[in-house]
Design a protein around this motif. Sequence first.
Motif, PDB file in Angstrom:
ATOM      1  N   UNK A 151       8.659  -7.303   4.116  1.00 40.54           N
ATOM      2  CA  UNK A 151       8.535  -7.045   2.923  1.00 40.54           C
ATOM      3  C   UNK A 151       9.524  -6.179   2.313  1.00 40.54           C
ATOM      4  N   UNK A 152       9.776  -6.451   0.822  1.00 37.07           N
ATOM      5  CA  UNK A 152      10.845  -5.933   0.231  1.00 37.07           C
ATOM      6  C   UNK A 152      10.912  -4.223   0.609  1.00 37.07           C
ATOM      7  N   UNK A 181       4.432 -23.802   7.067  1.00 35.15           N
ATOM      8  CA  UNK A 181       4.489 -23.846   8.449  1.00 35.15           C
ATOM      9  C   UNK A 181       5.594 -23.792   9.256  1.00 35.15           C
ATOM     10  N   UNK A 182       6.531 -23.348   8.678  1.00 36.34           N
ATOM     11  CA  UNK A 182       7.737 -23.051   9.550  1.00 36.34           C
ATOM     12  C   UNK A 182       8.034 -21.595   9.710  1.00 36.34           C
ATOM     13  N   UNK A 183       6.993 -20.494   9.888  1.00 38.27           N
ATOM     14  CA  UNK A 183       7.115 -19.148   9.702  1.00 38.27           C
ATOM     15  C   UNK A 183       6.772 -18.802  11.179  1.00 38.27           C
ATOM     16  N   UNK A 184       7.625 -18.212  11.873  1.00 39.09           N
ATOM     17  CA  UNK A 184       7.532 -17.531  13.270  1.00 39.09           C
ATOM     18  C   UNK A 184       6.773 -16.477  13.232  1.00 39.09           C
ATOM     19  N   UNK A 185       7.153 -15.322  12.248  1.00 42.02           N
ATOM     20  CA  UNK A 185       6.868 -13.990  12.475  1.00 42.02           C
ATOM     21  C   UNK A 185       6.777 -13.238  11.129  1.00 42.02           C
ATOM     22  N   UNK A 186       5.507 -12.614  11.012  1.00 44.65           N
ATOM     23  CA  UNK A 186       5.750 -11.577   9.733  1.00 44.65           C
ATOM     24  C   UNK A 186       5.942 -10.094  10.226  1.00 44.65           C
ATOM     25  N   UNK A 187       6.731  -9.420  10.093  1.00 39.03           N
ATOM     26  CA  UNK A 187       6.976  -8.196  10.343  1.00 39.03           C
ATOM     27  C   UNK A 187       6.870  -7.021   9.320  1.00 39.03           C
ATOM     28  N   UNK A 188       6.229  -5.958   9.476  1.00 40.67           N
ATOM     29  CA  UNK A 188       5.649  -4.868   8.569  1.00 40.67           C
ATOM     30  C   UNK A 188       5.551  -3.453   9.153  1.00 40.67           C
ATOM     31  N   UNK A 189       5.964  -2.538   8.128  1.00 37.31           N
ATOM     32  CA  UNK A 189       5.783  -1.026   8.608  1.00 37.31           C
ATOM     33  C   UNK A 189       4.465  -0.957   7.988  1.00 37.31           C
ATOM     34  N   UNK A 190       3.411  -0.794   9.033  1.00 30.41           N
ATOM     35  CA  UNK A 190       2.111  -0.550   8.548  1.00 30.41           C
ATOM     36  C   UNK A 190       1.747   0.699   7.621  1.00 30.41           C
ATOM     37  N   UNK A 239       3.706   4.195   0.165  1.00 27.66           N
ATOM     38  CA  UNK A 239       2.440   3.911   0.929  1.00 27.66           C
ATOM     39  C   UNK A 239       1.741   2.585   0.438  1.00 27.66           C
ATOM     40  N   UNK A 240       1.010   1.939   1.002  1.00 24.37           N
ATOM     41  CA  UNK A 240       0.337   0.951   0.503  1.00 24.37           C
ATOM     42  C   UNK A 240      -1.250   0.698   1.245  1.00 24.37           C
ATOM     43  N   UNK A 241      -2.153   0.072   0.971  1.00 23.75           N
ATOM     44  CA  UNK A 241      -3.420   0.271   1.305  1.00 23.75           C
ATOM     45  C   UNK A 241      -3.739  -0.605   2.718  1.00 23.75           C
ATOM     46  N   UNK A 242      -4.762  -0.047   3.403  1.00 27.37           N
ATOM     47  CA  UNK A 242      -5.076  -0.843   4.634  1.00 27.37           C
ATOM     48  C   UNK A 242      -5.702  -2.259   4.066  1.00 27.37           C
ATOM     49  N   UNK A 243      -6.422  -2.171   3.069  1.00 27.10           N
ATOM     50  CA  UNK A 243      -7.067  -3.581   2.662  1.00 27.10           C
ATOM     51  C   UNK A 243      -6.092  -4.649   2.283  1.00 27.10           C
ATOM     52  N   UNK A 244      -4.906  -4.153   1.565  1.00 28.76           N
ATOM     53  CA  UNK A 244      -4.101  -5.479   1.486  1.00 28.76           C
ATOM     54  C   UNK A 244      -3.431  -5.998   2.752  1.00 28.76           C
ATOM     55  N   UNK A 245      -3.065  -4.970   3.540  1.00 28.00           N
ATOM     56  CA  UNK A 245      -2.213  -5.318   4.692  1.00 28.00           C
ATOM     57  C   UNK A 245      -3.339  -6.095   5.788  1.00 28.00           C
ATOM     58  N   UNK A 287       3.976  -8.748  13.610  1.00 31.37           N
ATOM     59  CA  UNK A 287       4.830  -7.688  14.440  1.00 31.37           C
ATOM     60  C   UNK A 287       4.458  -6.315  13.619  1.00 31.37           C
ATOM     61  N   UNK A 288       3.778  -5.445  14.343  1.00 28.26           N
ATOM     62  CA  UNK A 288       3.723  -4.159  13.541  1.00 28.26           C
ATOM     63  C   UNK A 288       4.989  -3.249  13.920  1.00 28.26           C
ATOM     64  N   UNK A 289       5.704  -2.693  13.222  1.00 25.76           N
ATOM     65  CA  UNK A 289       6.890  -1.867  13.620  1.00 25.76           C
ATOM     66  C   UNK A 289       6.154  -0.496  13.270  1.00 25.76           C
ATOM     67  N   UNK A 290       5.856   0.260  14.396  1.00 21.03           N
ATOM     68  CA  UNK A 290       5.262   1.522  14.478  1.00 21.03           C
ATOM     69  C   UNK A 290       6.075   2.492  14.862  1.00 21.03           C
ATOM     70  N   UNK A 291       7.649   2.240  14.865  1.00 19.38           N
ATOM     71  CA  UNK A 291       8.342   3.221  15.472  1.00 19.38           C
ATOM     72  C   UNK A 291       8.116   4.421  14.659  1.00 19.38           C
ATOM     73  N   UNK A 292       8.321   4.609  13.243  1.00 18.86           N
ATOM     74  CA  UNK A 292       7.771   5.690  12.694  1.00 18.86           C
ATOM     75  C   UNK A 292       6.374   6.161  12.360  1.00 18.86           C
ATOM     76  N   UNK A 293       5.480   5.167  12.300  1.00 21.22           N
ATOM     77  CA  UNK A 293       4.058   5.497  11.929  1.00 21.22           C
ATOM     78  C   UNK A 293       3.321   5.742  13.270  1.00 21.22           C
TER      79      UNK A 293
END
Length: 424
Positions: free
Chosen positions: A137-138, A193-202, A212-218, A233-239
């Motif tokens: 995510x940008x 079809x060539x994407x290995x992973x999606x990483x995000x700060x939930x 912040x953004x909504x649980x619905x869109x995630x 991949x959920x980056x929950x290092x901070x959350x």
Amino acid sequence: MKNVDNAGPIWYPYSAVTSGSNYIKVDSAKGVYLHAPEGRKILDAVSSWWVNLHGHSNEYIAQKIYEQALKLEHVIFSGFTHDPAIRLALRLLDILPSNQKKMFYSDNGSTAVEVAIKMSLQYWHCKGEAKKKAVAIKGAFHGDTFGAMSVSGRGIFNQEFSEWMFETVYIDFPSEEKEMDCLEQFESIVKQGDVACFIYEPLLQGAAGMRTYSPYVLDQLLKIAGDYEVICIADEVMTGFGRTGRYFASLNLKTYPDIMCLSKGITGGTMALGATTCSLKIADTIKDNVFYHGHSFTANPLACAAANASLDIFLSDECQSSIARITQAHEEFIPLLRSFPFISRISHVGTVISFAIDFGEEEGYLHPKRNQLYDFFLEKNILLRPLGNVLYIIPPYVITNEQLGEVYRAIKDLLEYLSTERNI
């Protein structure tokens, strides 16, 4: 040795070699307060880079570290193991999303992310599929090592190293007005079809300004990822560890990630430790292949003892009540923020609250008013570390209502001053 500045020979994070001169020496800390020379007390309202959960110099955690140090301070974690690491893994997996079944230890948030990326890539290698692209995510920030930089948003933190980073495709930040656009963007990318992973700060982007953004869109993003077999991949290092109100931000969702990254609050803020967890889907695919990753201090027994002690406190009714109390106090503070017309954005989730001050310049980390905002609060002996023109509070859970009130009053003083001066 000749000092390059009056801060001594140390090169400090996010600074030029020559920029040291205003560092505040901390002699000790207790609870929410940092104690500087000559009796100065500074209220740490940002948990010292978001790591401190239970207040500084927590005696229970310190005692458990001491007891562990007398038994086993460290041992190689290859061919050997120990009880603090085993116990911590079992306890964490018990409260993480139910699909998380295996844990890999490392040293910090960046290395936890590195492990996660390598797990996702090795997963596809083991399946014999050439999926190597990442989606993020940008505005994301996932760390300062090269893999973590590669999946972070391109900007001041990593622009000098961009030519060495691997390919990542970005979707817009899923703000309320852009939710449908983001879902369409995401599906158009992953269906190739060539994407290995999606990483995000939930639910909460940290360094981007506590957005912040909504649980619905995630949930919708994760559902699309599942439809096209993209590793999430959920980056929950901070959350993680209660910052969003739940034990982990991912527990607010209907769809769980394949891999999770933990650090920061894992030891209550006392020692460095990282952990990456994964589902059996990942582990069972990789299981017959060696995962070539390790650190000298992997699963350090002292750090694991600190994490177990922190978990004891975190899971207590008292701590969970404090999280709810702080969450409610922030909610009650929002109407005051809304009364000032130059507050351009207010975000609140759990124990984290943030707001942007509109000075007429574009919002951003390098906003020219940042240092003046920082100094304004330090003069009141409060540590608030603005992200550009964005101020946020992310306090230790031991903060009292009276101490929170002190922080709120300082913010009110600032906003009332800006109402007349619009300058600092």
